[in-house]
Design a protein around this motif. Structure first.
Motif, PDB file in Angstrom:
ATOM      1  N   ILE A   1       0.840  -1.206   0.000  1.00 24.76           N
ATOM      2  CA  ILE A   1       0.000   0.000   0.000  1.00 24.76           C
ATOM      3  C   ILE A   1       0.876   1.256   0.000  1.00 24.76           C
ATOM      4  CG2 ILE A   1      -1.696   1.309   1.355  1.00 24.76           C
ATOM      5  CD1 ILE A   1      -2.692  -1.493   2.377  1.00 24.76           C
ATOM      6  N   GLY A   2       1.871   1.265   0.863  1.00 23.64           N
ATOM      7  CA  GLY A   2       2.733   2.438   0.962  1.00 23.64           C
ATOM      8  C   GLY A   2       3.445   2.745  -0.348  1.00 23.64           C
ATOM      9  N   THR A   3       3.970   1.722  -0.978  1.00 22.30           N
ATOM     10  CA  THR A   3       4.691   1.923  -2.242  1.00 22.30           C
ATOM     11  C   THR A   3       3.758   2.435  -3.331  1.00 22.30           C
ATOM     12  OG1 THR A   3       6.231   0.173  -1.661  1.00 22.30           O
ATOM     13  CG2 THR A   3       6.121   0.778  -3.977  1.00 22.30           C
ATOM     14  N   PHE A   4       2.575   1.850  -3.401  1.00 24.38           N
ATOM     15  CA  PHE A   4       1.604   2.275  -4.424  1.00 24.38           C
ATOM     16  C   PHE A   4       1.250   3.753  -4.246  1.00 24.38           C
ATOM     17  CE2 PHE A   4      -2.727   2.859  -6.021  1.00 24.38           C
ATOM     18  CZ  PHE A   4      -2.580   2.370  -7.313  1.00 24.38           C
ATOM     19  N   VAL A   5       0.955   4.138  -3.021  1.00 25.49           N
ATOM     20  CA  VAL A   5       0.571   5.536  -2.748  1.00 25.49           C
ATOM     21  C   VAL A   5       1.738   6.481  -3.057  1.00 25.49           C
ATOM     22  CG1 VAL A   5      -0.088   7.151  -0.913  1.00 25.49           C
ATOM     23  CG2 VAL A   5      -1.184   4.890  -1.051  1.00 25.49           C
ATOM     24  N   ILE A   6       2.921   6.117  -2.620  1.00 23.21           N
ATOM     25  CA  ILE A   6       4.088   6.991  -2.849  1.00 23.21           C
ATOM     26  C   ILE A   6       4.358   7.156  -4.347  1.00 23.21           C
ATOM     27  CG2 ILE A   6       6.598   7.163  -2.569  1.00 23.21           C
ATOM     28  CD1 ILE A   6       6.208   5.812   0.203  1.00 23.21           C
ATOM     29  N   LEU A   7       4.288   6.055  -5.085  1.00 23.36           N
ATOM     30  CA  LEU A   7       4.540   6.158  -6.528  1.00 23.36           C
ATOM     31  C   LEU A   7       3.511   7.056  -7.209  1.00 23.36           C
ATOM     32  CD1 LEU A   7       5.536   2.471  -7.396  1.00 23.36           C
ATOM     33  CD2 LEU A   7       6.991   4.485  -7.601  1.00 23.36           C
ATOM     34  N   LYS A   8       2.256   6.937  -6.795  1.00 21.76           N
ATOM     35  CA  LYS A   8       1.203   7.775  -7.397  1.00 21.76           C
ATOM     36  C   LYS A   8       1.418   9.244  -7.054  1.00 21.76           C
ATOM     37  CE  LYS A   8      -1.097   4.711  -9.632  1.00 21.76           C
ATOM     38  NZ  LYS A   8      -1.091   4.749 -11.103  1.00 21.76           N
ATOM     39  N   ILE A   9       1.843   9.501  -5.833  1.00 23.83           N
ATOM     40  CA  ILE A   9       2.103  10.895  -5.435  1.00 23.83           C
ATOM     41  C   ILE A   9       3.295  11.459  -6.213  1.00 23.83           C
ATOM     42  CG2 ILE A   9       2.890  12.349  -3.519  1.00 23.83           C
ATOM     43  CD1 ILE A   9       1.191  10.579  -1.656  1.00 23.83           C
ATOM     44  N   VAL A  10       4.356  10.698  -6.295  1.00 20.19           N
ATOM     45  CA  VAL A  10       5.551  11.165  -7.024  1.00 20.19           C
ATOM     46  C   VAL A  10       5.190  11.440  -8.480  1.00 20.19           C
ATOM     47  CG1 VAL A  10       7.854  10.522  -7.836  1.00 20.19           C
ATOM     48  CG2 VAL A  10       7.171   9.996  -5.490  1.00 20.19           C
ATOM     49  N   ASN A  11       4.352  10.569  -9.043  1.00 16.96           N
ATOM     50  CA  ASN A  11       3.980  10.708 -10.451  1.00 16.96           C
ATOM     51  C   ASN A  11       3.193  11.986 -10.731  1.00 16.96           C
ATOM     52  OD1 ASN A  11       4.096   9.602 -13.094  1.00 16.96           O
ATOM     53  ND2 ASN A  11       1.952   8.966 -12.912  1.00 16.96           N
ATOM     54  N   LEU A  12       2.601  12.553  -9.689  1.00 19.39           N
ATOM     55  CA  LEU A  12       1.869  13.822  -9.862  1.00 19.39           C
ATOM     56  C   LEU A  12       2.840  14.959 -10.175  1.00 19.39           C
ATOM     57  CD1 LEU A  12      -0.666  13.654  -6.882  1.00 19.39           C
ATOM     58  CD2 LEU A  12      -1.164  13.298  -9.314  1.00 19.39           C
ATOM     59  N   PHE A  13       4.062  14.832  -9.697  1.00 21.30           N
ATOM     60  CA  PHE A  13       5.034  15.924  -9.838  1.00 21.30           C
ATOM     61  C   PHE A  13       6.139  15.607 -10.854  1.00 21.30           C
ATOM     62  CE2 PHE A  13       3.246  15.987  -5.554  1.00 21.30           C
ATOM     63  CZ  PHE A  13       2.743  17.284  -5.500  1.00 21.30           C
ATOM     64  N   VAL A  14       6.540  14.352 -10.895  1.00 25.70           N
ATOM     65  CA  VAL A  14       7.615  13.937 -11.809  1.00 25.70           C
ATOM     66  C   VAL A  14       7.188  12.636 -12.486  1.00 25.70           C
ATOM     67  CG1 VAL A  14      10.063  13.365 -11.995  1.00 25.70           C
ATOM     68  CG2 VAL A  14       9.283  14.828 -10.129  1.00 25.70           C
ATOM     69  N   PRO A  15       7.224  12.566 -13.817  1.00 19.40           N
ATOM     70  CA  PRO A  15       6.901  11.286 -14.468  1.00 19.40           C
ATOM     71  C   PRO A  15       7.848  10.192 -13.974  1.00 19.40           C
ATOM     72  CG  PRO A  15       7.101  13.063 -16.074  1.00 19.40           C
ATOM     73  CD  PRO A  15       7.582  13.618 -14.773  1.00 19.40           C
ATOM     74  N   LEU A  16       7.284   9.031 -13.663  1.00 19.87           N
ATOM     75  CA  LEU A  16       8.093   7.951 -13.108  1.00 19.87           C
ATOM     76  C   LEU A  16       9.057   7.372 -14.147  1.00 19.87           C
ATOM     77  CD1 LEU A  16       5.333   6.034 -11.102  1.00 19.87           C
ATOM     78  CD2 LEU A  16       7.106   7.527 -10.164  1.00 19.87           C
ATOM     79  N   ARG A  17       8.569   7.306 -15.386  1.00 15.41           N
ATOM     80  CA  ARG A  17       9.378   6.676 -16.443  1.00 15.41           C
ATOM     81  C   ARG A  17      10.067   7.726 -17.298  1.00 15.41           C
ATOM     82  NH1 ARG A  17       7.296   1.083 -18.769  1.00 15.41           N
ATOM     83  NH2 ARG A  17       8.988   1.472 -20.232  1.00 15.41           N
ATOM     84  N   VAL A  18      11.160   7.318 -17.895  1.00  9.53           N
ATOM     85  CA  VAL A  18      11.783   8.166 -18.902  1.00  9.53           C
ATOM     86  C   VAL A  18      10.942   8.094 -20.179  1.00  9.53           C
ATOM     87  CG1 VAL A  18      14.115   7.874 -18.004  1.00  9.53           C
ATOM     88  CG2 VAL A  18      13.240   6.249 -19.686  1.00  9.53           C
ATOM     89  N   GLN A  19      11.186   9.038 -21.110  1.00 11.80           N
ATOM     90  CA  GLN A  19      10.471   8.983 -22.376  1.00 11.80           C
ATOM     91  C   GLN A  19      11.005   7.826 -23.218  1.00 11.80           C
ATOM     92  OE1 GLN A  19      11.185  12.904 -23.922  1.00 11.80           O
ATOM     93  NE2 GLN A  19       9.736  13.871 -22.517  1.00 11.80           N
ATOM     94  N   GLU A  20      10.207   7.453 -24.221  1.00 11.13           N
ATOM     95  CA  GLU A  20      10.580   6.282 -25.032  1.00 11.13           C
ATOM     96  C   GLU A  20      11.947   6.420 -25.689  1.00 11.13           C
ATOM     97  OE1 GLU A  20       6.225   4.520 -26.357  1.00 11.13           O
ATOM     98  OE2 GLU A  20       7.805   4.745 -27.846  1.00 11.13           O
ATOM     99  N   ASP A  21      12.214   7.621 -26.248  1.00 11.29           N
ATOM    100  CA  ASP A  21      13.509   7.783 -26.921  1.00 11.29           C
ATOM    101  C   ASP A  21      14.661   7.729 -25.919  1.00 11.29           C
ATOM    102  OD1 ASP A  21      12.672  10.140 -25.798  1.00 11.29           O
ATOM    103  OD2 ASP A  21      13.541  11.427 -27.342  1.00 11.29           O
ATOM    104  N   GLU A  22      14.407   8.183 -24.705  1.00 11.58           N
ATOM    105  CA  GLU A  22      15.440   8.105 -23.660  1.00 11.58           C
ATOM    106  C   GLU A  22      15.693   6.650 -23.258  1.00 11.58           C
ATOM    107  OE1 GLU A  22      14.913  12.256 -21.188  1.00 11.58           O
ATOM    108  OE2 GLU A  22      13.428  10.690 -20.868  1.00 11.58           O
ATOM    109  N   GLU A  23      14.629   5.885 -23.211  1.00 13.50           N
ATOM    110  CA  GLU A  23      14.761   4.465 -22.852  1.00 13.50           C
ATOM    111  C   GLU A  23      15.525   3.707 -23.933  1.00 13.50           C
ATOM    112  OE1 GLU A  23      11.125   2.730 -21.399  1.00 13.50           O
ATOM    113  OE2 GLU A  23      11.893   0.690 -21.652  1.00 13.50           O
ATOM    114  N   VAL A  24      15.242   4.046 -25.194  1.00 13.02           N
ATOM    115  CA  VAL A  24      15.958   3.396 -26.298  1.00 13.02           C
ATOM    116  C   VAL A  24      17.430   3.776 -26.277  1.00 13.02           C
ATOM    117  CG1 VAL A  24      16.174   3.293 -28.818  1.00 13.02           C
ATOM    118  CG2 VAL A  24      13.907   3.224 -27.748  1.00 13.02           C
TER     119      VAL A  24
END
Lengths: 47, 408
Positions: free
Chosen positions: B370-393
């Motif tokens: 529960i804690g991890t899910f909530v924290i990830l959702k909160i962080v995602n409000l301010f900073v995208p969790l993933r890099v963009q596709e071209d950055e990942e490639v």
């Protein structure tokens, strides 16, 4: 001999005995896909 | 209370051994990722070593081990190491300076969020990782550490046994890794293209250094240089070796070849599983625990692959399942012949201990998920969790850090 020791012996026996029946050579031979520089041209190590 | 120089030396040396485990984890993980992501993967561990070292002295230690509040969390009385000096603390370690115990525990707090980083390797934005790690250490790790190890913590009071962190470190990180993998989603090309470890030798070296450091993790948790530390040392080595042998044998049977990486992963699974039990079980119990770790963690990876979850470096299978097995096995094989201050397990006439262990397992799984899910959702409000596709490639080494790992 307590139950934990009996279990430990059974576990060890399963692993050790398993090696007798497992294949002793690779069933699929993977060929090296990259030829290194050293394999193409001999490298001189002398000064 | 009198400070014992031998105990102090052992705990400080153990803290240094546990410290080494975090960069070792970086190498273990670094070898398993593709060449374009190795530096970013190592950076996760190195950065967390720095981040949590500061968080811990500022407020982490106080929340985890400070004066109890409602059996759930430590108070703020020890913020900034206020009242944490060189006089021993009778609740935690009566023969060593309080700060020696604090710094030993710091290294546990350091490695735990670093373990999670294997789940979102090769795709998480570094900035999101930074914020997530700080919040996770504060709101997930510190409370669970207090429940299990803090004086007055509710699981501690209940009688749940966790010598060196099966619930606190491994279940919490393993379950969080599963949640993080699900929230972030799969890597580009997952299941379509083969993702090969770029340097198996680096991974095996990392595993060996982890094994070495783990003697501090488990034997150091005796917080004294005596027979209990010796026993923990011996069972740690035995379970690790047995798990490596078992994993290698199972993978040999399943994949028809004895895998080197499998042996290394098996060793880590064994280290994980013996962790909660290391101060309570004898060497025969360690063999059974190592065997179970090799079988159950290997099976967990097969399950994870079957349901197509991209927990990139199998943190859940090794740490989540290995930690769960170890915590449960503690309730089966614990014996007061090893640790007279603890309790017997089921095999020694005390079936209730299994229930206490199940309570600790369930609480750790639930809070971490529960804690991890909530924290990830909160962080995602301010900073995208993933890099963009071209950055990942392009790879995270260049896109996130602007540095290649190898100049070849």
């Amino acid at each position: 001999m307590d139950a934990t020791t009996v279990l430990a012996i059974i576990c060890s026996a399963i692993v050790f005995a398993g090696w007798v029946v497992l294949p002793h050579s690779a069933t699929t031979i993977v060929k090296a896909s990259v030829v290194s520089e050293e394999e193409r041209t001999p490298v001189s190590v002398s000064a | 209370m009198k400070i014992d120089s031998g105990d102090t030396a052992w705990v400080l040396a153990s803290a240094a051994l546990v410290m080494l485990m975090t960069p070792a984890l970086g190498f273990f993980y670094g070898g398993l990722v593709r060449r374009k992501n190795v530096l970013s993967t190592i950076m996760h561990s190195f950065f967390i070593l720095c981040l949590i070292s500061v968080q811990w002295v500022l407020w982490g230690y106080s929340l985890a081990f400070g004066p109890d509040k409602f059996h759930l969390i430590g108070g703020l009385e020890w913020v900034g190491l206020n009242n944490v000096g060189f006089t021993p603390n009778a609740d935690y370690a009566p023969t060593i300076p309080h700060q020696a115990y604090m710094v030993f525990q710091m290294m546990f707090a350091v490695i735990t969020p670093a373990l999670i980083s294997g789940a979102f390797a090769e795709r998480q934005r570094f900035k999101a990782f930074v914020i997530f790690s700080l919040l996770w250490a504060t709101f997930v790790y510190d409370p669970i550490a207090h429940w299990v190890w803090g004086a007055g913590g509710w699981l501690h009071n209940l009688g749940a046994l966790d010598f060196a962190g099966g619930t606190v470190v491994h279940i919490s990180s393993g379950v969080s890794a599963l949640v993080a993998a699900l929230v972030l989603g799969r890597r580009l090309g997952f299941g379509k293209e083969k993702v090969e470890p770029h340097d198996a030798t680096m991974t095996v070296l990392g595993a060996c250094l982890l094994w070495f450091g783990w003697f501090g993790f488990n034997a150091g948790s005796a917080v004294a240089a005596g027979s209990l530390a010796t026993s923990a040392f011996v069972v740690t080595n035995t379970a690790t070796a047995m798990a490596a042998l078992t994993w290698m044998t199972v993978s040999w049977w399943h994949k028809r070849q004895p895998s080197v990486l499998g042996a290394a992963a098996g060793a880590v699974a064994g280290l994980v599983a013996i962790t909660p039990a290391s101060g309570f079980v004898n060497v025969m119990g360690a063999i059974v625990i190592g065997f179970g770790a090799g079988v159950f963690c290997y099976m967990a990876i097969q399950l994870r692959e079957r349901i197509h979850v991209d927990d990139a470096l199998d943190v859940w299978a090794v740490h989540g399942i290995g930690g769960t097995w170890g915590a449960l096995a503690t309730g089966l094989f614990a014996t007061v012949a090893i640790n007279s201050t603890a309790a017997n397990g089921l095999f020694y006439g005390n079936p209730k201990q299994v229930l206490y262990q199940l309570a600790a397992i369930g609480a750790s799984w639930a809070w971490a998920a529960i804690g991890t899910f909530v924290i990830l959702k909160i962080v995602n409000l301010f900073v995208p969790l993933r890099v963009q596709e071209d950055e990942e490639v392009l790879g995270l080494d260049i896109s996130q850090h602007g540095e290649p790992a190898y100049a070849l």
